[in-house]
Design a protein around this motif. Structure first.
Motif, short mmCIF file in Angstrom:
data_model
loop_
_atom_site.label_atom_id
_atom_site.label_comp_id
_atom_site.label_asym_id
_atom_site.label_seq_id
_atom_site.Cartn_x
_atom_site.Cartn_y
_atom_site.Cartn_z
N ALA A 74 0.84 -1.21 0.00
CA ALA A 74 0.00 0.00 0.00
C ALA A 74 0.87 1.25 0.00
O ALA A 74 0.58 2.21 -0.74
CB ALA A 74 -0.92 -0.02 1.22
N GLN A 77 2.56 1.56 -3.50
CA GLN A 77 1.59 1.90 -4.55
C GLN A 77 1.04 3.31 -4.34
O GLN A 77 0.83 4.04 -5.30
CB GLN A 77 0.42 0.88 -4.53
CG GLN A 77 0.78 -0.47 -5.09
CD GLN A 77 1.09 -0.43 -6.57
OE1 GLN A 77 0.45 0.29 -7.33
NE2 GLN A 77 2.09 -1.18 -6.99
N GLY A 78 0.82 3.67 -3.08
CA GLY A 78 0.26 4.99 -2.75
C GLY A 78 1.19 6.12 -3.12
O GLY A 78 0.76 7.16 -3.62
N TYR A 86 -4.73 7.15 -2.72
CA TYR A 86 -5.49 6.15 -1.96
C TYR A 86 -6.14 5.11 -2.87
O TYR A 86 -6.20 3.93 -2.54
CB TYR A 86 -6.59 6.84 -1.15
CG TYR A 86 -6.05 7.67 -0.02
CD1 TYR A 86 -5.66 7.08 1.18
CD2 TYR A 86 -5.91 9.06 -0.14
CE1 TYR A 86 -5.15 7.84 2.22
CE2 TYR A 86 -5.41 9.82 0.89
CZ TYR A 86 -5.02 9.21 2.08
OH TYR A 86 -4.52 9.96 3.08
N ALA A 89 -3.63 2.51 -3.97
CA ALA A 89 -3.25 1.65 -2.83
C ALA A 89 -4.38 0.68 -2.52
O ALA A 89 -4.14 -0.53 -2.34
CB ALA A 89 -2.93 2.52 -1.62
N THR A 92 -4.88 -2.13 -5.18
CA THR A 92 -3.83 -3.17 -5.10
C THR A 92 -4.06 -4.07 -3.89
O THR A 92 -3.90 -5.29 -3.98
CB THR A 92 -2.44 -2.49 -5.01
OG1 THR A 92 -2.36 -1.48 -5.97
CG2 THR A 92 -1.33 -3.50 -5.22
#
Lengths: 242, 246
Positions: A74, A77-78, A86, A89, A92
């Motif tokens: 998270a 990805q974020g 968000y 995240a 994923t």
């Protein structure tokens, strides 16, 4: 009545189970691009627990095993853009959770023989290259069977090392280095166990050269067709949304 | 009957000094508990592996004169020390089935044999129970059930009681005695425990790759001395002391 239905869904043909597992992992990997679809698909998987007599709460609690992975993914990805994203995240996270749920449920509802049957069928094309499919399938199944045995073994060796003064209980990075001395006894035990298991299997007539039979008969029923039909509808709908 | 005729065995053929067995000749008969004892490294487990075909003798001949019992026409099975290392299936049913599946039997034949073997060990209602939930004694019993399902002529037990508690040992010997009475399966037990010697009918004592003694337990009792590392059971020693006092 519902209990009978649950039993039917739980005892689907091993090929159906394996096929569904692969399909749903692919769906989570390639079709769940938005967090809304990911959430709906995860809810669908949780709902399906009711039809295969699995505890939904336990399945959700088991997520703590991958909590660290989820947090790390998270964060990565974020922060992929300029500010924290968000949506990225969350989508994923839902994809990883989905794959985890499907894989967990598959191993929970499949017996060793069912796994063996499915993997043997999957590896069959490898015969063209001179690779024995049954040998590879059995190796994978035995690896699963011996996982708890090895976990016990690691715990036993860990306790023995702690009793002799090793500091393995601290939560620092240094403790990871302290775990290195465990590797040699674990590896030695694994080799010794595998040798004895190989002997035991050979004594009980196991040979890669002879054909083997299966004592359980598996057939396709209406519940197999029903689940495949449902899955096809889901794929069509997801493809349409995409 | 299992006949060993001048059998020699060495792990490294290039080294003449590495002989584990040196031209040993002896036999095991059905209808009795055949015990094989000796100190560590004397060749007990090698003999067991030679009987079940895991090893080939370097020299000499091993003959099994018995006829097959029933399908799948299987000569000799072996039970190893640690049950955890020989259970292949995840459930009791799966493990008993493993050996039968190896002989390519039909589903009905396999189910029949599973039910027969399971009922002998009171596993008939536990076929779907995971192996991980069994106690050490139950695991050992499962190993025996898995081999008995194959209808072997002979079973070799390699130190079978070393992982069992005293109560499980009593249960184990009950089953062995039943098998001996039925006379369909020959029994060979390798053990280092003096208390197990009490249970044998015939004893074969190995010492440094040679046969030191091979006869009935009563004649074994009369021996004045034993090779280093082997001892009489405590009960026998007390009996001898009492006789000497008289």
């Amino acid at each position: 009545m519902f209990n009978k239905v649950k039993l039917k869904f739980r005892n689907l043909n091993p090929i159906t189970k394996g096929f569904l597992c692969v399909i749903y992992i692919l769906i989570f990997s390639f079709f769940c691009k938005s967090w809304q679809i990911g959430l709906v698909m995860n809810l669908f998987v949780l709902l399906s627990c009711l039809f295969i007599d699995e505890d939904v709460i336990q399945l959700i609690i088991s997520l703590k095993k991958i909590l660290l992975l989820l947090i790390i993914v998270a964060i990565f990805q974020g922060f992929s853009g300029n500010e924290f994203n968000y949506v990225n995240a969350l989508s994923t996270i839902f994809r990883i959770i989905g794959v985890f749920f499907v894989a967990t449920l598959y191993t929970k509802v499949s017996t060793q023989n069912e796994l063996l049957y499915f993997w043997e069928k999957c590896f069959k094309p490898l015969k063209l290259f001179g690779v024995s499919s049954s040998e590879y399938a059995l190796t994978m199944v035995i690896a699963i069977r011996f996982l708890p045995v090895f976990m016990d073994e690691i715990e036993r060796i860990k306790i023995a090392q702690i009793a002799r003064g090793a500091k393995l209980k601290t939560n620092s990075i240094v403790s990871a280095i302290n775990f290195m001395p465990l590797l040699i006894p674990i590896l030695t035990q694994a080799i010794m166990r595998s040798e004895e298991l190989a002997d035991a299997m050979e004594v009980r007539g196991y040979s890669t050269e002879r054909p083997r039979s299966l004592y359980k008969k598996y057939s396709f029923g209406k519940y197999d067709f029903l689940t495949i039909f449902f899955t096809t509808i889901i794929i069509v709908v997801l493809a349409y949304i995409k | 009957m299992i006949l060993f005729d001048r059998v020699s065995f060495c792990y490294n053929k290039n080294q003449e000094t590495s002989f584990i067995l040196k031209e040993v000749s002896f036999s095991f008969k059905k209808g009795a508990v055949n015990g094989l004892i000796g100190k560590n490294g004397c060749g007990k487990s090698t003999i067991a592996r030679l009987i079940v075909g895991l090893l080939e003798p370097s020299d000499g001949k091993i003959t099994i004169t018995d006829e097959f019992n029933a399908k799948p026409y299987y000569f000799s099975g072996m039970i190893f020390q640690n049950p955890d290392n020989q259970i292949v299936g995840t459930t009791i049913g799966d493990d008993i089935a493993f050996g039968l599946e190896n002989f390519n039997l039909s589903s009905d034949e396999i189910n029949d044999s599973i039910n027969k073997a399971a009922s002998l060990f009171h596993f008939e209602n536990m076929l779907d129970i995971p192996v991980s939930k069994l106690s050490g004694g139950q695991k050992q019993m499962l190993c025996i059930a898995s081999v008995i399902a194959l209808n072997p002529c002979w079973i070799v037990f390699d130190e079978p009681t070393s992982h069992l508690d005293p109560w499980a040992r009593i249960e184990f010997w009950k089953i062995i005695n039943e098998l001996v009475i039925n006379k369909t399966i020959g029994i060979i037990v390798i053990s280092q425990l003096p208390e197990d010697i009490n249970r044998f009918d015939n004893i074969c004592v190995l010492n440094d790759g040679e046969i030191y003694f091979n006869d009935s337990v009563n004649k074994f009792k009369e021996l004045k001395s034993l090779p280093y590392g082997i001892e009489f059971p405590e009960g026998w020693k007390l009996e001898k002391l009492l006789e000497d006092e008289k």
